[in-house]
Design an enzyme around this catalytic site. Structure first.
Site, PDB file in Angstrom:
ATOM      1  N   TRP A   1       0.848  -1.204   0.000  1.00 15.31           N
ATOM      2  CA  TRP A   1       0.000   0.000   0.000  1.00 15.31           C
ATOM      3  C   TRP A   1       0.884   1.254   0.000  1.00 15.31           C
ATOM      4  O   TRP A   1       0.577   2.244  -0.640  1.00 15.31           O
ATOM      5  CB  TRP A   1      -0.908  -0.004   1.240  1.00 15.31           C
ATOM      6  CG  TRP A   1      -1.750   1.241   1.377  1.00 15.31           C
ATOM      7  CD1 TRP A   1      -2.993   1.454   0.868  1.00 15.31           C
ATOM      8  CD2 TRP A   1      -1.416   2.447   2.083  1.00 15.31           C
ATOM      9  NE1 TRP A   1      -3.447   2.704   1.207  1.00 15.31           N
ATOM     10  CE2 TRP A   1      -2.488   3.336   1.952  1.00 15.31           C
ATOM     11  CE3 TRP A   1      -0.296   2.859   2.814  1.00 15.31           C
ATOM     12  CZ2 TRP A   1      -2.507   4.603   2.522  1.00 15.31           C
ATOM     13  CZ3 TRP A   1      -0.301   4.123   3.377  1.00 15.31           C
ATOM     14  CH2 TRP A   1      -1.389   4.982   3.231  1.00 15.31           C
ATOM     15  N   HIS A   2       1.999   1.176   0.753  1.00 14.43           N
ATOM     16  CA  HIS A   2       2.854   2.356   0.877  1.00 14.43           C
ATOM     17  C   HIS A   2       3.543   2.729  -0.426  1.00 14.43           C
ATOM     18  O   HIS A   2       3.812   3.902  -0.667  1.00 14.43           O
ATOM     19  CB  HIS A   2       3.898   2.144   1.977  1.00 14.43           C
ATOM     20  CG  HIS A   2       3.343   2.343   3.343  1.00 14.43           C
ATOM     21  ND1 HIS A   2       2.696   1.340   4.026  1.00 14.43           N
ATOM     22  CD2 HIS A   2       3.287   3.430   4.147  1.00 14.43           C
ATOM     23  CE1 HIS A   2       2.292   1.802   5.199  1.00 14.43           C
ATOM     24  NE2 HIS A   2       2.629   3.066   5.295  1.00 14.43           N
ATOM     25  N   GLY A   3       3.842   1.762  -1.247  1.00 10.64           N
ATOM     26  CA  GLY A   3       4.511   2.138  -2.484  1.00 10.64           C
ATOM     27  C   GLY A   3       4.681   0.963  -3.423  1.00 10.64           C
ATOM     28  O   GLY A   3       4.772  -0.192  -2.987  1.00 10.64           O
TER      29      GLY A   3
END
Lengths: 469, 310
Positions: A321-323
Site C-alpha cells: 500500500w505504501h509504495g
C-alpha cells in the site's frame, strides 16, 4: 496545496472565516468547493479521478442499502473492484509492467510492454481507502447510505484529511457535516495548538533532518558509517515528525471549525514492542487493515498458525500500500514477521529497566527497517547496512552536496532533535488535552514554538513524505 | 471571540519577544569558535568569506574601474584582475557565491552604478534554475550598508532573508568568521587543484526559474538605460556527458532574450581548445591555469575587446 506553504496560510483563515460567516445550509457547499481548490493546487485534472471514485461508491452504497443480501454483495464487490482498479492503474500499473518485463527478459522472451507516463494522483491511496471503508460499513449495516451527494463528496474530499489522512470512518465523520458548529474558544484554541505543534514537527524537525538524510542516502557509498548511522536515526524522526506533523495540522484545522478527526499517532517510539508500535503509528491505517482485511481473513479466530499467516499477509499488503516497490513489500513483510515472532514468544517488558530496554530495542528495530522504506532500491539499502556494519570509513572527499552540511550544522541538528525528544511527550499530551497546563505557561510554550518556526523552520515547500502514497 | 483575539495577541507578542531575544543571543554569543547562529539558523552558516573581503575592497577604495564583473563563483574565480591589469584594463570582480540577477541588481544599484562603464556579466546556467535564497542571505549578511541589506530583503521577502537581516542588525561586533584563504584582490579568488575525473551531470534537464530571467532582463535594461556597455560571458566547462543537452535547453530560453536585448554573448561552454582536465579545479570551476587561458582568450577576442576597450 501544502500545509507548509504561504497559500495555506491564506487559505486556512479565509475558509474558516467563511465557514462561520455562512448560514449553516451553505457551509457544506463552501467546504466542498474549498476542498476542490485545495486538491487542484497539485494536478488539477486529477480531480476527475477523485470524482469517479466518489460517484461509483456513492451509487454503490445506495444500491447496497436498497438490495437484497446477494445483490448487495455483488454491488459491494463491484464497488471494491472499480475503486481498486483506479488504484491499480495509477499506482501499480508501471510496477507490474516493470516486473513483467523483467521476468520476460529473464526467461529470454523478447517481449516488452510499455509503461504509462503518468504521475500518481496525490493521496490516492488515502481517499480510495476512505471511500472503501464507507461502502463496507454500509454493507455491514453500520452506516446508512448517504443520499446527499454533496455531503458524501465532502466525506471523501474534506480538505484537512484529503491527501494524507487520517483515513476516516463514515460513522465518525459523516454526521459531523450535518451538525451546526459554532465558533468556540475551546475549539479554536485546541485546533491552533495542534496546528502549531504539527508545523513545528514538520518544518523545524522533519525538514531540518531531511537536509542531512537525503544526501546521505543518495551518496551512501561515499560517506562514513558515522554519517550513515546518524542518517538512519534522523530518518526515524524525520518520518515521524513529517507524518504525525501532517496529522496534527489536519486534526487541528478541522478542530478549529468544530470537526473531530480520529487520532493517528500516540507517541509510537515509546513502544516496547512492534505490536505496541503499530497500535500507536498511523492508527487510522492499522485499524483499517484490522477491520477490513485481518478480521475478514479470520483474524485470531482460526488457531495460532492461521493468526500468524493473517498477520503476515496484512503487513505484506500494508507494505505494498505504501509504495509500488519491492523495498516497501520487504519492509511490510519484515514488520509482519517481527510481529508474528513477538506474539509467539510472548515477550513482556515489565519493570523500569526492562521497559527502557524494550523501548530502545523496538526503536532500533523500527529504525533498521526504515532503511528499506527510505531506500529507492535494494542496492541503496544494502549499501547503507553494509556501510554501517563494516564501519565504513570516509572513502574519499565528501561529495559537494555536503559542503553546506559542516560539523556545526550537523551538531545544531542533533541538538534540535535532542530538545524535541525531551519535549515530545509533554507537548503531545498537552495538545491532545490529556495533560493540564496553566494558561500563562501555555502562552509561553506556544510562543516558543512559534519563535522556533521563524528561526529554525525550513520554509522551502518541502513535500510531506506520505503525499507520495 | 474577544478571548480568541486577546490570547492570540498574547502568544504573538510573546513569540516576538522570544524571537528578538534568541536572535540577539544567536548573533552575539560564541559557542566553541563561532556565533551560535551558525549552528542553528538555516543558511546562516557563513559570515565573511569572499563576500565580506570583496565588499571591504570595493568600499575602501573609491576608484573607478574600466570594467566590473558580476556573477556567481564562476565570476569571482574566473576573471583575474592581475591579468587584465597587464593588458591595461582595470577590473573589479563583484561576483559572489551563486550570485543571481536579484543580488547583482542590488549590488549594481547600491555600489557599482558609478564605478564602471562596462559590465561583464558571467552567465552560468544553474543560477537561472535556483531561487537564490542562500546566496542572497550571504549578501544580506555581508554587504557594506544596511540599505543594501534591506534592498536585498525587499527583492526576496522570506523568513530566511528576514532572519539574515535580523542577525545582521543584532550583531554587535562583526568579525570575519570564515575568511577565504584563496582571496587575492579586487574580489578575485584563486581556485586551486586539478580535476581528477569528469563525471556525468546528475541532472541534465534544465529547469528554468522564470523569475530569474525576468530580473535578469530588468537588470540589463536598467544598465542599458544608464548607458553602460555590457558583455555576457561563459567560460569553458569540462566535457561532461549531459552538458550539451543541459546547456542547449538553457540556450533555447536564453538566446531569444539576449537577441531581443541586443547584448553580445561569448559562450565558451563547449570550447575545448586548450581546456583539458589540467585547466579545471573541479567540475564547474577553472583553476588558475584555466583562468590564465580564459582571460587571455577574452583579451584577444574581438567582441570582448569592442565591448570592454572602446
Amino acid at each position: 496545496m501544502l500545509f507548509n506553504s504561504i497559500e495555506f496560510f491564506l487559505f486556512f483563515p479565509i475558509v474558516t472565516a467563511l465557514y462561520f460567516i455562512l448560514p449553516h445550509q451553505w457551509r457544506w457547499l463552501m467546504l466542498l468547493i474549498a476542498s476542490c481548490v485545495f486538491y487542484m493546487f497539485f494536478v488539477p485534472v486529477y480531480i476527475f479521478i477523485l470524482l469517479a471514485t466518489i460517484l461509483v461508491d456513492y451509487i454503490a452504497a445506495i444500491q447496497i442499502e436498497k438490495s437484497s443480501k446477494p445483490q448487495a454483495r455483488r454491488w459491494l464487490i463491484g464497488s471494491i473492484i472499480s475503486t481498486i482498479l483506479i488504484l491499480a492503474v495509477f499506482k501499480y500499473f508501471n510496477f507490474f509492467i516493470g516486473n513483467f518485463n523483467g521476468i520476460a527478459q529473464l526467461i529470454g522472451w523478447n517481449y516488452s510492454l510499455n509503461t504509462l507516463s503518468i504521475l500518481l494522483p496525490i493521496g490516492l491511496s488515502f481517499h480510495t481507502f476512505q471511500s472503501l471503508s464507507y461502502v463496507v460499513e454500509v454493507y455491514r449495516g453500520n452506516q446508512k447510505a448517504e443520499r446527499h451527494f454533496g455531503i458524501y463528496s465532502l466525506y471523501v474530499m474534506f480538505y484537512p484529511q484529503l491527501v494524507a489522512g487520517p483515513i476516516e470512518r463514515p460513522q465518525n465523520v459523516l454526521h459531523q457535516f450535518r451538525e451546526r458548529h459554532s465558533l468556540t474558544y475551546s475549539n479554536v484554541s485546541a485546533g491552533m495548538q495542534r496546528i502549531v505543534w504539527g508545523m513545528f514537527k514538520k518544518v523545524v524537525i522533519a525538514d531540518n533532518l531531511a537536509q542531512f538524510v537525503s544526501p546521505v542516502y543518495e551518496h551512501a557509498g561515499a560517506v562514513s558509517w558515522m554519517y550513515l548511522s546518524i542518517a538512519v536515526v534522523f530518518f526515524s524522526f524525520q518520518i515521524y515528525c513529517d507524518f504525525s506533523g501532517y496529522s496534527d495540522i489536519a486534526i487541528g484545522a478541522a478542530r478549529v471549525m468544530g470537526f473531530r478527526l480520529m487520532e493517528n499517532f500516540k507517541l509510537p517510539y515509546r513502544s516496547t514492542g512492534v505490536g505496541m508500535f503499530w497500535s500507536k503509528w498511523h492508527i487510522s491505517l492499522s485499524t483499517w487493515f484490522r477491520d477490513y482485511v485481518y478480521i475478514p481473513l479470520g483474524g485470531n479466530r482460526k488457531g495460532a498458525a492461521r493468526t500468524s499467516l493473517n498477520l503476515f499477509i496484512v503487513f505484506a499488503i500494508s507494505g505494498f500500500w505504501h509504495g509500488a516497490n519491492w523495498t516497501f513489500v520487504v519492509w511490510g513483510m519484515a514488520h509482519g514477521l517481527w510481529l508474528v515472532l513477538e506474539n509467539r514468544m510472548n515477550v513482556r517488558w515489565e519493570g523500569k529497566l526492562k521497559v527502557w530496554l524494550g523501548t530502545v530495542l523496538t526503536f532500533g528495530g523500527v529504525s533498521f527497517l526504515w532503511i528499506f522504506f527510505r531506500s529507492s532500491s535494494f542496492e541503496q539499502a544494502t549499501a547503507i547496512i553494509k556501510g554501517i556494519v563494516t564501519f565504513q570509513s570516509q572513502p574519499g572527499f565528501l561529495p559537494s552536496v555536503f559542503v553546506p552540511l559542516n560539523g556545526a550544522v550537523i551538531i545544531g541538528k542533533i541538538l534540535l532533535l535532542v530538545v524535541f525528544v525531551l519535549i515530545d511527550r509533554k507537548v503531545t499530551e498537552i495538545v491532545m488535552g490529556t495533560r493540564a497546563m496553566g494558561s500563562n505557561r501555555k502562552v509561553w510554550l506556544f510562543a516558543v514554538l512559534l519563535a522556533c518556526l521563524a528561526l529554525f523552520g525550513q520554509w522551502g515547500k518541502v513535500d510531506f513524505i506520505y503525499f507520495q502514497f | 471571540m474577544k478571548l480568541i483575539v486577546r490570547n492570540s495577541l498574547k502568544v504573538l507578542l510573546a513569540a516576538c519577544v522570544i524571537y528578538a531575544g534568541a536572535i540577539f543571543i544567536f548573533s552575539n554569543v560564541q559557542l566553541i569558535d563561532r556565533r551560535m547562529s551558525l549552528f542553528f539558523v538555516p543558511n546562516l552558516q557563513r559570515n565573511g568569506g569572499q563576500e565580506l573581503q570583496m565588499m571591504r575592497d570595493l568600499t575602501s577604495n573609491p576608484t573607478k574601474y574600466d570594467a566590473i564583473v558580476l556573477g556567481s563563483s564562476h565570476a569571482y574565480r574566473g576573471y583575474d584582475p592581475r591579468i587584465f591589469e597587464q593588458a591595461g584594463v582595470s577590473l573589479f570582480n563583484a561576483g559572489t557565491s551563486a550570485q543571481n540577477a536579484k543580488g547583482s541588481l542590488v549590488l549594481y544599484n547600491e555600489y557599482l552604478r558609478d564605478r564602471a562603464d562596462v559590465f561583464i556579466l558571467d552567465v552560468y546556467d544553474p543560477v537561472f534554475e535556483l531561487e537564490g535564497t542562500e546566496s542572497n542571505m550571504r549578501l544580506i549578511q555581508n554587504v557594506a550598508t544596511n540599505a543594501a541589506a534591506f534592498a536585498l530583503v525587499k527583492q526576496e521577502v522570506k523568513m530566511y532573508t528576514l532572519n539574515a537581516l535580523a542577525v545582521r542588525l543584532a550583531s554587535l561586533n562583526v568579525k570575519d568568521e570564515a575568511p577565504n584563504t584563496d582571496y587575492i584582490k579586487n574580489g578575485f579568488c584563486e581556485k586551486k587543484g586539478i580535476l581528477y575525473a569528469v563525471e556525468p551531470l546528475n541532472d541534465s534537464v534544465f529547469d528554468a526559474n522564470e523569475e530569474m530571467f525576468v530580473v535578469f532582463e530588468t537588470m540589463i535594461k536598467q544598465m542599458q538605460s544608464d548607458g553602460k556597455r555590457i558583455v555576457l560571458c561563459s567560460h569553458a566547462l569540462p566535457a561532461s556527458p549531459g552538458l550539451r543537452n543541459y546547456h542547449e535547453k538553457f540556450l533555447s530560453r536564453f538566446t531569444p532574450l539576449i537577441e531581443r536585448l541586443g547584448v553580445p554573448y561569448i559562450d565558451l561552454t563547449y570550447y575545448t581548445e586548450g581546456f583539458g582536465v589540467n585547466e579545471f579545479a573541479d567540475l564547474s570551476h577553472l583553476n588558475q591555469q584555466g583562468v590564465e587561458l580564459y582571460n587571455q582568450f577574452l583579451l584577444h577576442n574581438t567582441t570582448f575587446r569592442e565591448a570592454v576597450i572602446p
